[in-house]
Write a protein that holds these residues in place. Structure first.
Motif, PDB file in Angstrom:
ATOM      1  N   ALA A  70      10.492   8.784  27.329  1.00 43.46           N
ATOM      2  CA  ALA A  70       9.687   7.661  26.840  1.00 43.46           C
ATOM      3  C   ALA A  70       8.715   8.119  25.762  1.00 43.46           C
ATOM      4  CB  ALA A  70       8.924   7.034  28.002  1.00 43.46           C
ATOM      5  N   SER A  71       8.036   7.155  25.153  1.00 42.84           N
ATOM      6  CA  SER A  71       7.008   7.465  24.159  1.00 42.84           C
ATOM      7  C   SER A  71       5.866   6.474  24.306  1.00 42.84           C
ATOM      8  CB  SER A  71       7.587   7.411  22.740  1.00 42.84           C
ATOM      9  OG  SER A  71       8.142   6.141  22.464  1.00 42.84           O
ATOM     10  N   VAL A  72       4.694   6.859  23.806  1.00 47.26           N
ATOM     11  CA  VAL A  72       3.496   6.027  23.902  1.00 47.26           C
ATOM     12  C   VAL A  72       3.275   5.313  22.573  1.00 47.26           C
ATOM     13  CG1 VAL A  72       1.006   6.019  24.261  1.00 47.26           C
ATOM     14  CG2 VAL A  72       2.445   7.542  25.610  1.00 47.26           C
ATOM     15  N   ASP A  73       3.027   4.005  22.640  1.00 50.53           N
ATOM     16  CA  ASP A  73       2.679   3.221  21.455  1.00 50.53           C
ATOM     17  C   ASP A  73       1.436   2.413  21.795  1.00 50.53           C
ATOM     18  OD1 ASP A  73       2.564   1.877  19.096  1.00 50.53           O
ATOM     19  OD2 ASP A  73       4.288   0.579  19.457  1.00 50.53           O
ATOM     20  N   GLY A  74       0.267   2.943  21.418  1.00 55.02           N
ATOM     21  CA  GLY A  74      -0.985   2.283  21.790  1.00 55.02           C
ATOM     22  C   GLY A  74      -1.185   2.327  23.290  1.00 55.02           C
ATOM     23  N   TYR A 130      10.324   2.777  26.894  1.00 51.68           N
ATOM     24  CA  TYR A 130      11.415   3.486  27.563  1.00 51.68           C
ATOM     25  C   TYR A 130      12.688   3.322  26.740  1.00 51.68           C
ATOM     26  CZ  TYR A 130       8.275   3.625  31.562  1.00 51.68           C
ATOM     27  OH  TYR A 130       7.195   3.842  32.381  1.00 51.68           O
ATOM     28  N   HIS A 131      13.308   4.430  26.412  1.00 55.53           N
ATOM     29  CA  HIS A 131      14.508   4.400  25.577  1.00 55.53           C
ATOM     30  C   HIS A 131      15.759   4.481  26.457  1.00 55.53           C
ATOM     31  CE1 HIS A 131      11.780   5.028  22.214  1.00 55.53           C
ATOM     32  NE2 HIS A 131      11.261   6.058  22.863  1.00 55.53           N
ATOM     33  N   GLY A 132      16.653   3.524  26.299  1.00 53.50           N
ATOM     34  CA  GLY A 132      17.885   3.497  27.083  1.00 53.50           C
ATOM     35  C   GLY A 132      18.994   4.314  26.460  1.00 53.50           C
ATOM     36  N   TYR A 133      18.649   5.318  25.700  1.00 54.10           N
ATOM     37  CA  TYR A 133      19.612   6.192  25.036  1.00 54.10           C
ATOM     38  C   TYR A 133      18.946   7.552  24.878  1.00 54.10           C
ATOM     39  CZ  TYR A 133      16.562   4.513  21.316  1.00 54.10           C
ATOM     40  OH  TYR A 133      15.460   4.162  20.583  1.00 54.10           O
ATOM     41  N   LEU A 187      19.272  18.179   4.093  1.00 54.72           N
ATOM     42  CA  LEU A 187      18.932  17.218   5.147  1.00 54.72           C
ATOM     43  C   LEU A 187      18.309  15.975   4.528  1.00 54.72           C
ATOM     44  CD1 LEU A 187      17.402  19.554   7.877  1.00 54.72           C
ATOM     45  CD2 LEU A 187      19.545  18.282   8.047  1.00 54.72           C
ATOM     46  N   SER A 188      18.757  14.806   4.995  1.00 50.35           N
ATOM     47  CA  SER A 188      18.198  13.552   4.500  1.00 50.35           C
ATOM     48  C   SER A 188      17.091  13.074   5.430  1.00 50.35           C
ATOM     49  CB  SER A 188      19.298  12.488   4.412  1.00 50.35           C
ATOM     50  OG  SER A 188      19.734  12.115   5.716  1.00 50.35           O
ATOM     51  N   LEU A 189      16.335  12.099   4.971  1.00 55.15           N
ATOM     52  CA  LEU A 189      15.278  11.534   5.819  1.00 55.15           C
ATOM     53  C   LEU A 189      15.864  10.883   7.060  1.00 55.15           C
ATOM     54  CD1 LEU A 189      12.978  10.014   3.065  1.00 55.15           C
ATOM     55  CD2 LEU A 189      12.450  11.950   4.539  1.00 55.15           C
ATOM     56  N   ASP A 190      17.034  10.260   6.927  1.00 54.62           N
ATOM     57  CA  ASP A 190      17.675   9.635   8.091  1.00 54.62           C
ATOM     58  C   ASP A 190      18.012  10.677   9.150  1.00 54.62           C
ATOM     59  OD1 ASP A 190      17.505   7.120   7.006  1.00 54.62           O
ATOM     60  OD2 ASP A 190      19.527   7.135   6.151  1.00 54.62           O
ATOM     61  N   ASP A 191      18.375  11.896   8.721  1.00 50.46           N
ATOM     62  CA  ASP A 191      18.700  12.959   9.677  1.00 50.46           C
ATOM     63  C   ASP A 191      17.497  13.335  10.531  1.00 50.46           C
ATOM     64  OD1 ASP A 191      21.304  13.154   8.689  1.00 50.46           O
ATOM     65  OD2 ASP A 191      20.780  14.704   7.235  1.00 50.46           O
ATOM     66  N   LEU A 192      16.295  13.162   9.987  1.00 48.54           N
ATOM     67  CA  LEU A 192      15.090  13.657  10.646  1.00 48.54           C
ATOM     68  C   LEU A 192      14.299  12.588  11.387  1.00 48.54           C
ATOM     69  CD1 LEU A 192      13.821  15.920   7.718  1.00 48.54           C
ATOM     70  CD2 LEU A 192      15.054  16.658   9.755  1.00 48.54           C
ATOM     71  N   GLN A 193      14.612  11.323  11.155  1.00 46.98           N
ATOM     72  CA  GLN A 193      13.812  10.254  11.739  1.00 46.98           C
ATOM     73  C   GLN A 193      14.326   9.869  13.121  1.00 46.98           C
ATOM     74  OE1 GLN A 193      13.944   7.259   8.635  1.00 46.98           O
ATOM     75  NE2 GLN A 193      12.028   7.976   7.748  1.00 46.98           N
ATOM     76  N   GLY A 194      13.398   9.500  13.975  1.00 51.28           N
ATOM     77  CA  GLY A 194      13.760   9.085  15.325  1.00 51.28           C
ATOM     78  C   GLY A 194      13.716  10.268  16.281  1.00 51.28           C
ATOM     79  N   GLY A 195      14.489  10.171  17.339  1.00 51.97           N
ATOM     80  CA  GLY A 195      14.498  11.210  18.365  1.00 51.97           C
ATOM     81  C   GLY A 195      13.621  10.808  19.534  1.00 51.97           C
ATOM     82  N   THR A 196      14.147  10.979  20.742  1.00 50.65           N
ATOM     83  CA  THR A 196      13.386  10.635  21.947  1.00 50.65           C
ATOM     84  C   THR A 196      12.980  11.863  22.748  1.00 50.65           C
ATOM     85  OG1 THR A 196      15.421  10.389  23.273  1.00 50.65           O
ATOM     86  CG2 THR A 196      14.614   8.431  22.116  1.00 50.65           C
ATOM     87  N   VAL A 252       4.638  19.436  21.770  1.00 50.33           N
ATOM     88  CA  VAL A 252       5.339  18.149  21.762  1.00 50.33           C
ATOM     89  C   VAL A 252       5.394  17.592  20.342  1.00 50.33           C
ATOM     90  CG1 VAL A 252       5.282  15.760  22.599  1.00 50.33           C
ATOM     91  CG2 VAL A 252       4.719  17.650  24.147  1.00 50.33           C
ATOM     92  N   ASN A 253       6.523  16.996  20.014  1.00 50.92           N
ATOM     93  CA  ASN A 253       6.766  16.407  18.702  1.00 50.92           C
ATOM     94  C   ASN A 253       6.499  14.899  18.777  1.00 50.92           C
ATOM     95  OD1 ASN A 253       7.722  15.885  16.112  1.00 50.92           O
ATOM     96  ND2 ASN A 253       9.880  15.889  16.742  1.00 50.92           N
ATOM     97  N   PRO A 254       5.281  14.426  18.422  1.00 43.41           N
ATOM     98  CA  PRO A 254       4.967  13.006  18.576  1.00 43.41           C
ATOM     99  C   PRO A 254       5.832  12.149  17.659  1.00 43.41           C
ATOM    100  CG  PRO A 254       3.240  14.134  17.331  1.00 43.41           C
ATOM    101  CD  PRO A 254       4.186  15.184  17.801  1.00 43.41           C
ATOM    102  N   PRO A 255       6.155  10.912  18.110  1.00 41.38           N
ATOM    103  CA  PRO A 255       5.633  10.203  19.278  1.00 41.38           C
ATOM    104  C   PRO A 255       6.395  10.478  20.569  1.00 41.38           C
ATOM    105  CG  PRO A 255       7.051   8.745  18.028  1.00 41.38           C
ATOM    106  CD  PRO A 255       7.021  10.027  17.276  1.00 41.38           C
ATOM    107  N   GLN A 256       7.237  11.506  20.568  1.00 42.45           N
ATOM    108  CA  GLN A 256       7.941  11.855  21.793  1.00 42.45           C
ATOM    109  C   GLN A 256       6.943  12.310  22.848  1.00 42.45           C
ATOM    110  OE1 GLN A 256      11.021  14.712  20.824  1.00 42.45           O
ATOM    111  NE2 GLN A 256      11.658  13.548  19.005  1.00 42.45           N
ATOM    112  N   SER A 257       7.405  12.387  24.093  1.00 43.40           N
ATOM    113  CA  SER A 257       6.482  12.751  25.166  1.00 43.40           C
ATOM    114  C   SER A 257       6.803  14.102  25.793  1.00 43.40           C
ATOM    115  CB  SER A 257       6.497  11.671  26.261  1.00 43.40           C
ATOM    116  OG  SER A 257       7.802  11.516  26.792  1.00 43.40           O
ATOM    117  N   ALA A 258       7.907  14.761  25.358  1.00 47.06           N
ATOM    118  CA  ALA A 258       8.237  16.046  25.971  1.00 47.06           C
ATOM    119  C   ALA A 258       9.133  16.861  25.045  1.00 47.06           C
ATOM    120  CB  ALA A 258       8.930  15.840  27.316  1.00 47.06           C
ATOM    121  N   ILE A 259       9.106  18.179  25.265  1.00 49.56           N
ATOM    122  CA  ILE A 259       9.950  19.102  24.512  1.00 49.56           C
ATOM    123  C   ILE A 259      10.392  20.226  25.443  1.00 49.56           C
ATOM    124  CG2 ILE A 259       7.912  20.355  23.689  1.00 49.56           C
ATOM    125  CD1 ILE A 259       9.465  21.081  21.171  1.00 49.56           C
ATOM    126  N   LEU A 260      11.662  20.615  25.348  1.00 47.91           N
ATOM    127  CA  LEU A 260      12.213  21.693  26.164  1.00 47.91           C
ATOM    128  C   LEU A 260      12.290  22.959  25.327  1.00 47.91           C
ATOM    129  CD1 LEU A 260      13.692  22.651  28.790  1.00 47.91           C
ATOM    130  CD2 LEU A 260      15.834  22.036  27.624  1.00 47.91           C
TER     131      LEU A 260
END
Length: 400
Positions: free
Chosen positions: A249-253, A258-261, A306-315, A333-341
Motif C-alpha cells: 500500500a501507499s499513503v496519500d494524505g 491498497y493496490h490490487g496488483y 530508460l524512459s520516464l514511463d519505465d521509472l514511474q509507478g511501482g508499489t 523506502v522509495n516514496p510513495p511506496q511503503s516498503a523496500i526489500l
C-alpha cells in the motif's frame, strides 16, 4: 527550409530539463534520427534526434542551460550540405615537399568542442587537451573549461608527472547532476516524512542453488536468458504482497491506497545514480518474463535509454546490495511506496540442520517499512513468508 529543433514535451512530473551534451556543433551536417543533444531531467536523460537531414545552422542554448517543453534549442537547415572550405589556389610545387605533420592533441580536442566551449578556450587561452572531460565519451564541455580556468579541474593528460608532493591535500569541486540532486532530495524526503523501521532475517538458499544448477542450462536454452537469483526474490515478493496488502500500500494524505496488483521496482545502479525501473503486473509474470524484464532494464540503464514511463509507478521495491558485496544494510523506502526489500551477498556459513552442523549458502535480508501503516508484526511475517518461499521454492509454484 529552416526547421526548429525543440525540447520534447515533458511529463507533468518533470518541470524542465538541462542541456547535458551537444553531439554536434553549428555548421555540422546531421542525418534524420541522429541524436543531436542529451537533455538531463530529474529522472532520466532524454535524447533529441534530428527531425530531418541537413545542417545544424544555429545552436540557441548551450550546455548547462535550463530549457522547458517545446522550447526551441537549435535551427536546422533542411537539405543543406555542410560548408566545405574552398580549395586554395594552385601553387608551384616545391622542390621537396615536407612530410605531413600530424595534428596535435590540442587541435584534435579543439575540433570536438562546442561553439561555446571553443569561445571559452579561445578567450581564456586554455589548451583543451589538458582538461579532463566530463561529457559523453570523455568530451570536454564548456563547464569543464570554465572550471579549469578557475583552477577547479585536473589536467586529463599531463606529461609524465612527478610524484605528488608529500602532504598535499588535493580537492575537486564538481556540481551535482540533476539526477543525483533529485535522488538526494527524495532520500531526505523519505527520511523526514516516513516513520521508517527495518527488520532483518536470514535465508538458506540451498534449494534455490540446487534448482539453478539442475535447471539453469535448460532454462537458458528454452528462454534465451539466464536463471538468476533475482527472479526468485521478485516472484516470492509478489506472492507475499498478496497475503500482506499493507506492505503493497501507499499513503496519500490521510488515506491509504491498497493496490490490487504488484508493480515491483528493481533498483539498478548507473553512472549517474540509482534508478528504479518498474516490472508491472509481476503477479502475472513467469520466471522467464521477470529475467527478461530485468535484463532489458539493465541494458537500457547502461545505455541511458530508460524512459520516464519505465521509472514511474511501482508499489514495492527490491534492491540488491549483494551485487557489490554488501553483507547487511538498512535500505531506504522509495516514496510513495511503503516498503523496500534489501537483498545482500550470499556467504557460506555454518548452520545447524537436523542436529548437524553444515555449511549453507546464507543471505541476510531486510525490509524497511513505513511504520505509519505497516505494523511490525506484518513486516516480520512478510519477511518470514519470503524466507519460507525461498527455502522451499516449490511453494511459489503452488501459490503457498
Amino acid at each position: 527550409m529552416s526547421i526548429e529543433l525543440k525540447v520534447p514535451v515533458l511529463p507533468e512530473s518533470v518541470s524542465d530539463a538541462t542541456i547535458a551534451t551537444w553531439h554536434k556543433k553549428a555548421g555540422d551536417a546531421v542525418k534524420r534520427d541522429e541524436n543531436l543533444v542529451d537533455l538531463e531531467t530529474d529522472k532520466v536523460v532524454l535524447e533529441v534526434p534530428a527531425p530531418v537531414d541537413g545542417v545544424l545552422k544555429e545552436i540557441r542554448h548551450q550546455v548547462g542551460d535550463t530549457v522547458n517543453s517545446e522550447q526551441i534549442i537549435a535551427i536546422i537547415e533542411e537539405g543543406a550540405a555542410a560548408a566545405v572550405p574552398a580549395p586554395a589556389a594552385a601553387a608551384p610545387a616545391p622542390v621537396a615537399a615536407p612530410a605531413p605533420v600530424a595534428p596535435t592533441a590540442s587541435a584534435k580536442s579543439t575540433e570536438e568542442l562546442s561553439p561555446a566551449g571553443l569561445r571559452v578556450a579561445t578567450e581564456e587561452k586554455i589548451d583543451p587537451s589538458k582538461v579532463a572531460g566530463t561529457g559523453r565519451d570523455g568530451r570536454v564541455t564548456k563547464e569543464d573549461l570554465v572550471n579549469y580556468g578557475k583552477g577547479g579541474s585536473t589536467p586529463a593528460a599531463a606529461a609524465p608527472a612527478a610524484k605528488p608532493t608529500p602532504g598535499a591535500r588535493p580537492e575537486e569541486r564538481v556540481p551535482m547532476t540533476r539526477m543525483r540532486a533529485r535522488i538526494a532530495e527524495r532520500l531526505m524526503q523519505s527520511k523526514n516524512s516516513i516513520a521508517m523501521l527495518t527488520s532483518f532475517n536470514e535465508v538458506n538458499l540451498s534449494e534455490v542453488v540446487k534448482m539453478r544448477k539442475a535447471l539453469g542450462d535448460a532454462f537458458q536454452k528454452e528462454h534465451g536468458v539466464k536463471l538468476g537469483f533475482m527472479s526468485f526474490f521478485v516472484k516470492a515478493a509478489a506472492e507475499a504482497l498478496k497475503r500482506y496488502p499493507y506492505v503493497n500500500a501507499s499513503v496519500d494524505g490521510n488515506d491509504v491506497i491498497y493496490h490490487g496488483y504488484q508493480d515491483i521496482s528493481i533498483a539498478v545502479s548507473t553512472d549517474k545514480g540509482l534508478v528504479t525501473p518498474v516490472l508491472r503486473d509481476v503477479q502475472d509474470m513467469s520466471f522467464a518474463d521477470v529475467e527478461k524484464g530485468i535484463a532489458d532494464y539493465a541494458t537500457k540503464a547502461r545505455a541511458n535509454k530508460l524512459s520516464l514511463d519505465d521509472l514511474q509507478g511501482g508499489t514495492f521495491t527490491i534492491t540488491n546490495g549483494g551485487t557489490f558485496g554488501s553483507l547487511l544494510s538498512t535500505p531506504i523506502v522509495n516514496p510513495p511506496q511503503s516498503a523496500i526489500l534489501g537483498m545482500h551477498t550470499i556467504k557460506d556459513r555454518a548452520i545447524v540442520e537436523n542436529g548437524q552442523i553444515i555449511a549453507a549458502p546464507m543471505m541476510y535480508i531486510a525490509i524497511s517499512y513505513d511504520h505509519r501503516i505497516i505494523d511490525g508484526k506484518d513486516a516480520v511475517l512478510f519477511l518470514v513468508d519470503i524466507k519460507n518461499q525461498l527455502e522451499n521454492p516449490q511453494r511459489m509454484l503452488l501459490g503457498l
